[in-house]
Design a protein around this motif. Structure first.
Motif, PDB file in Angstrom:
ATOM      1  N   LYS A  18       0.821  -1.217   0.000  1.00 26.15           N
ATOM      2  CA  LYS A  18       0.000   0.000   0.000  1.00 26.15           C
ATOM      3  C   LYS A  18       0.852   1.263   0.000  1.00 26.15           C
ATOM      4  O   LYS A  18       0.533   2.245   0.654  1.00 26.15           O
ATOM      5  CB  LYS A  18      -0.982  -0.024   1.170  1.00 26.15           C
ATOM      6  N   TYR A  45       2.259  -4.604  -3.602  1.00 20.11           N
ATOM      7  CA  TYR A  45       0.886  -4.981  -3.279  1.00 20.11           C
ATOM      8  C   TYR A  45       0.010  -3.762  -3.001  1.00 20.11           C
ATOM      9  O   TYR A  45       0.306  -2.968  -2.125  1.00 20.11           O
ATOM     10  CB  TYR A  45       0.891  -5.906  -2.054  1.00 20.11           C
ATOM     11  N   GLN A  46      -1.052  -3.643  -3.761  1.00 24.79           N
ATOM     12  CA  GLN A  46      -2.017  -2.549  -3.649  1.00 24.79           C
ATOM     13  C   GLN A  46      -1.348  -1.195  -3.533  1.00 24.79           C
ATOM     14  O   GLN A  46      -1.661  -0.382  -2.670  1.00 24.79           O
ATOM     15  CB  GLN A  46      -2.982  -2.786  -2.489  1.00 24.79           C
ATOM     16  N   SER A  73       0.145  -5.419  -7.822  1.00 25.24           N
ATOM     17  CA  SER A  73      -1.298  -5.200  -7.741  1.00 25.24           C
ATOM     18  C   SER A  73      -1.482  -3.746  -7.353  1.00 25.24           C
ATOM     19  O   SER A  73      -0.835  -3.259  -6.421  1.00 25.24           O
ATOM     20  CB  SER A  73      -1.971  -6.140  -6.737  1.00 25.24           C
ATOM     21  N   THR A  74      -2.311  -3.074  -8.090  1.00 24.90           N
ATOM     22  CA  THR A  74      -2.486  -1.651  -7.856  1.00 24.90           C
ATOM     23  C   THR A  74      -3.577  -1.402  -6.830  1.00 24.90           C
ATOM     24  O   THR A  74      -4.404  -2.263  -6.563  1.00 24.90           O
ATOM     25  CB  THR A  74      -2.870  -0.929  -9.157  1.00 24.90           C
ATOM     26  N   SER A  75      -3.563  -0.208  -6.293  1.00 28.59           N
ATOM     27  CA  SER A  75      -4.665   0.210  -5.431  1.00 28.59           C
ATOM     28  C   SER A  75      -5.870   0.429  -6.334  1.00 28.59           C
ATOM     29  O   SER A  75      -5.720   0.684  -7.532  1.00 28.59           O
ATOM     30  CB  SER A  75      -4.308   1.501  -4.697  1.00 28.59           C
TER      31      SER A  75
END
Length: 167
Positions: A18, A45-46, A73-75
């Motif tokens: 994040k 991650y995110q 993995s995107t937000s």
């Protein structure tokens, strides 16, 4: 600097959770991947990426010789654009170390299957990727199936393929 930190010789696994990848953090990460980092696994991650940031990191994999696992993995607030998928496809054409690639896109504006097609076609040239996971795109019929057929028809290394489309 962040580039120097990411190039520490003992550093093998890096996970950002994040994180907000500003332009400077994207550039530092890309430079570290290009300039001899020892990182073998990078997990984003995110994360939120500034405009063009995820593409910079993907392009850097073209020159990287250590990374075996790349997960992104995107937000939900970040978009992954065609340029990212094209950059990843270009990296797959020349990268000789990447064995696992995971792209998860939970955003509200889904990338279309056209975006994913260039990535799937690149599988035909790549000789090291063993696992590919792509999720978050729409429609598998338009161009994904022909691209998948073209890429896998020439590929002899991919062992695991996971494609998850959004409803």
């Amino acid at each position: 600097s962040m580039t120097a930190f990411l190039r520490v010789p003992s550093l093998r696994v890096v996970k950002f959770r994040k994180f907000c990848f500003t332009s400077s953090l994207c550039l530092a990460t890309a430079m570290a991947l290009r300039q001899g980092s020892s990182i073998t696994s990078l997990d984003l991650y995110q994360c939120y990426f500034s405009e063009g940031g995820s593409e910079q990191i993907a392009i850097a994999l073209t020159e990287n010789a250590t990374l075996t696992t790349f997960r992104i993995s995107t937000s939900p607030a970040t978009s992954i654009h065609q340029a990212f998928y094209d950059a990843m496809a270009a990296s797959l054409l020349s990268n000789s170390t990447l064995q696992e690639l995971s792209i998860r896109y939970p955003g509200a504006t889904d990338p279309t299957s056209v975006c994913v097609s260039s990535l799937l076609k690149a599988l035909g040239t790549n000789k090291t990727l063993r696992k590919l996971h792509v999720s978050g795109f729409r429609s598998t019929t338009e161009s994904v199936i022909p691209a998948l057929h073209e890429g896998l028809g020439k590929n002899s290394t991919l062992e695991i393929l996971v494609l998850i489309q959004n409803d």
